[in-house]
Enzyme design. Structure first.
Site, PDB file in Angstrom:
ATOM      1  N   SER A   1       3.691   0.545 -62.993  1.00 54.46           N
ATOM      2  CA  SER A   1       4.944   1.013 -61.950  1.00 54.46           C
ATOM      3  C   SER A   1       4.405   1.971 -60.893  1.00 54.46           C
ATOM      4  O   SER A   1       3.581   1.286 -60.160  1.00 54.46           O
ATOM      5  CB  SER A   1       6.074   1.532 -63.073  1.00 54.46           C
ATOM      6  OG  SER A   1       7.174   1.485 -62.542  1.00 54.46           O
TER       7      SER A   1
ATOM      8  N   GLU B   1      10.753  -8.017 -65.778  1.00 49.84           N
ATOM      9  CA  GLU B   1      10.810  -6.876 -65.517  1.00 49.84           C
ATOM     10  C   GLU B   1      12.098  -6.122 -65.301  1.00 49.84           C
ATOM     11  O   GLU B   1      12.488  -4.982 -66.178  1.00 49.84           O
ATOM     12  CB  GLU B   1      10.207  -6.734 -64.034  1.00 49.84           C
ATOM     13  CG  GLU B   1       8.740  -7.253 -63.925  1.00 49.84           C
ATOM     14  CD  GLU B   1       7.638  -6.176 -64.203  1.00 49.84           C
ATOM     15  OE1 GLU B   1       8.140  -4.984 -64.910  1.00 49.84           O
ATOM     16  OE2 GLU B   1       6.516  -6.159 -64.448  1.00 49.84           O
TER      17      GLU B   1
ATOM     18  N   HIS C   1      10.084  -4.570 -68.218  1.00 52.50           N
ATOM     19  CA  HIS C   1       9.357  -3.456 -67.289  1.00 52.50           C
ATOM     20  C   HIS C   1       8.824  -2.453 -68.428  1.00 52.50           C
ATOM     21  O   HIS C   1       9.611  -2.095 -69.365  1.00 52.50           O
ATOM     22  CB  HIS C   1      10.183  -2.863 -66.373  1.00 52.50           C
ATOM     23  CG  HIS C   1       9.276  -1.951 -65.409  1.00 52.50           C
ATOM     24  ND1 HIS C   1       8.335  -2.371 -64.922  1.00 52.50           N
ATOM     25  CD2 HIS C   1       9.244  -0.501 -65.348  1.00 52.50           C
ATOM     26  CE1 HIS C   1       7.968  -1.236 -63.974  1.00 52.50           C
ATOM     27  NE2 HIS C   1       8.586  -0.240 -64.616  1.00 52.50           N
TER      28      HIS C   1
END
Length: 518
Positions: free
Chosen positions: A201, A329, A425
């Site tokens: 990320s 995600e 995610h």
């Protein structure tokens, strides 16, 4: 040079002596834990406070004698309430925010093992290398590698525009940590010529940035970028957001105004503005719904251009790249907002208009996904815009610039919430580290013991990542524009053509440029 001390480790007099290593700033004593030598909280730069506040990192202050390196250093200023989860951090206090941690099989300089340097994510406003979910013991032991993690400045301290201060101070901290690795890791048994950076990320966005920065040249040989966010700010947008941040405490965005303000007060200002960003979509555009006022800034100096442009021009052609994303995600963020199954047609249309590429992006998405529900369209376009297409395009840009890239997609669904989160995610973190009950892993694995399937996939993650760090080969072919082969990570991993072909075609030709001020 490596030295030892006669004082035994905590395991008793029969245990080997506690490991002691001399760094450029002084000697440190670690602990022996499960066959590894572990060092925590070693300063790689001086505390960025006082005259050093908002400045580029400065060398660590030398110390005499042997410094115990048993506990993680203090986290950089942030809302520490967000650092929790089962096994919550006993967060240390102090201003030594800039520290590194090392897990190594042995502290023999002749060992020269591959080195993996972890860069945490957290929307550029949260994160701490001491979080339980980043316990690197399994990676170091399973892969026979040296693993390093470190803290870097976040939020206003690290990324906000402040007049009189360099931009991207958090990225400059990362460069300083990598310089520490270059200068010291051999004494911990690592090879300074075999360094791989890996992160997820915002950590992956940081790695994309490092690939473009002249200051980072030569500090690492390989890079693993997990879920690269496409959010980079233009200088004009960063200045406008910086002005708004400073206004939350009634000040101007200058070093003179902000350098004496308690960092916790500035953290609160960032949280307050985050909650109001959606009100400024007419001015901040696509940046507003991300509800984080912090991202790397393409300032023309620290970060000269966007990573996609830089890689396509060959900025990192000599660096091996492994990059990928998770299939679902954005579902995590929908779930955290309490909106799973509640996305209306109007909300989906608004997201498509804001994020889909091109003037007819909404119509193109609806045509490409004719059977998709409003919730599926809402999720798909934001997954594509924020993570999956930036990740894929980074590989394509790197290849265009003469580099080699391997691509993966994680499709195995998280067992938490009855599987409703899918391959969301952050799922790759507990799988990679094997920390299923810590931090986000506690939600994604529902506090249950991992299944044999999860353990097998987790082991495969570590084997592929450490193989790449050792040789540049994770175990599947490099990506090219003809076959587009990627590793799909699932219960039965398979190498196949990139699965998200409809999205790839929708975004073909799109340029990920710095987000503008409207």
């Amino acid at each position: 040079m490596t030295t030892t001390e006669s004082r035994p480790s905590a395991g008793g007099p029969s245990e080997p002596p506690a490991p002691v290593v001399r760094t450029t700033a002084g000697a440190v004593r670690g602990r022996r834990e499960e066959g590894l030598a572990v060092f925590r909280g070693v300063p790689f730069a001086a505390p960025p406070v006082g005259e050093a506040r908002f400045m580029a990192p400065r060398p660590a202050r030398p110390w005499d004698g042997i410094r115990d390196a048993y506990t993680f250093g203090p986290p950089p200023p942030q809302d520490v309430g967000n650092l929790g989860g089962p096994g919550l951090l006993d967060v240390p206090e102090g201003d030594e925010w800039l520290t590194v941690n090392v897990w190594t099989p042995e502290t023999d300089p002749a060992a020269r093992r591959p080195v993996m340097v972890w860069i945490y994510g957290g929307a550029y406003k949260l994160g701490h290398s001491g979080s339980p979910g980043y316990d690197a013991r399994r990676i170091a032991a399973d892969g026979d590698v040296v693993v390093v993690s470190f803290n870097y400045r976040l939020g206003m301290e690290g990324f906000a525009f402040i007049e009189g201060a360099p931009a991207n101070r958090g990225l400059l901290d990362q460069v300083a940590a990598l310089e520490w690795v270059r200068d010291n890791i051999e004494s911990f048994g690592g090879d300074p010529g075999q360094v791989t950076v890996f992160g997820e990320s915002a950590g992956a966005g940081s790695i994309a940035s490092l690939l473009t920065m002249e200051r980072a040249a030569g500090l690492f040989r390989r890079a693993i970028a997990q879920s690269v966010p496409g959010t980079f700010f233009s200088d004009a947008l960063a200045r406008d957001i910086g002005t708004a941040l400073a206004a939350e405490v009634g000040l101007r965005p200058t070093v003179a105004d902000l350098s004496t303000v308690d960092p916790r007060r500035l953290t609160s200002a960032g949280e307050t503005l985050s909650a109001k960003m959606l009100q400024r979509v007419d001015r901040w555009g696509q940046a507003a719904p991300t509800v984080t006022p912090f991202s790397p800034v393409v300032d023309g100096e620290v970060l000269p251009t966007s990573p996609w442009q830089a890689l396509a021009a060959g900025s990192a052609r000599d660096i091996d790249l492994l990059v990928g994303h998770n299939r679902d995600e954005y579902r995590l963020f929908i779930a955290m907002a309490g909106r799973l199954g509640q996305i209306t047609q109007e909300r989906a249309a608004s997201a498509l208009r804001l994020f889909a590429p091109g003037a007819s992006g909404e119509e193109a998405y609806r045509a490409a996904f004719p059977d998709a529900s409003p919730g599926e369209l809402y999720e798909r376009v934001q997954t594509d815009w924020l993570f999956s297409m930036p990740s894929l395009h980074l590989a394509q840009a790197h290849r265009a610039g003469g580099g080699s890239a391997h691509v993966y997609e994680l499709t195995w669904p998280a067992p938490g919430l009855g599987g409703a989160l899918g391959a969301c995610h952050g799922l790759d973190i507990p799988l990679l580290f094997g920390t299923y009950g810590a931090d986000l892993g506690a939600l994604l694995f529902a506090g249950a013991e991992p299944s044999a399937e999860a353990l097998s996939l987790s082991s495969r993650f570590r084997a592929s990542w450490t193989s790449f760090a050792r040789s540049g080969d994770p175990g599947w072919p490099a990506y090219d524009d003809a076959e587009r082969l990627v590793q799909v990570l699932d219960a039965q991993p398979v190498v196949t053509a990139y699965p998200e072909e409809r999205s790839r075609r929708l975004w073909e030709g799109h340029a990920f440029l710095p987000l503008p001020l409207l």
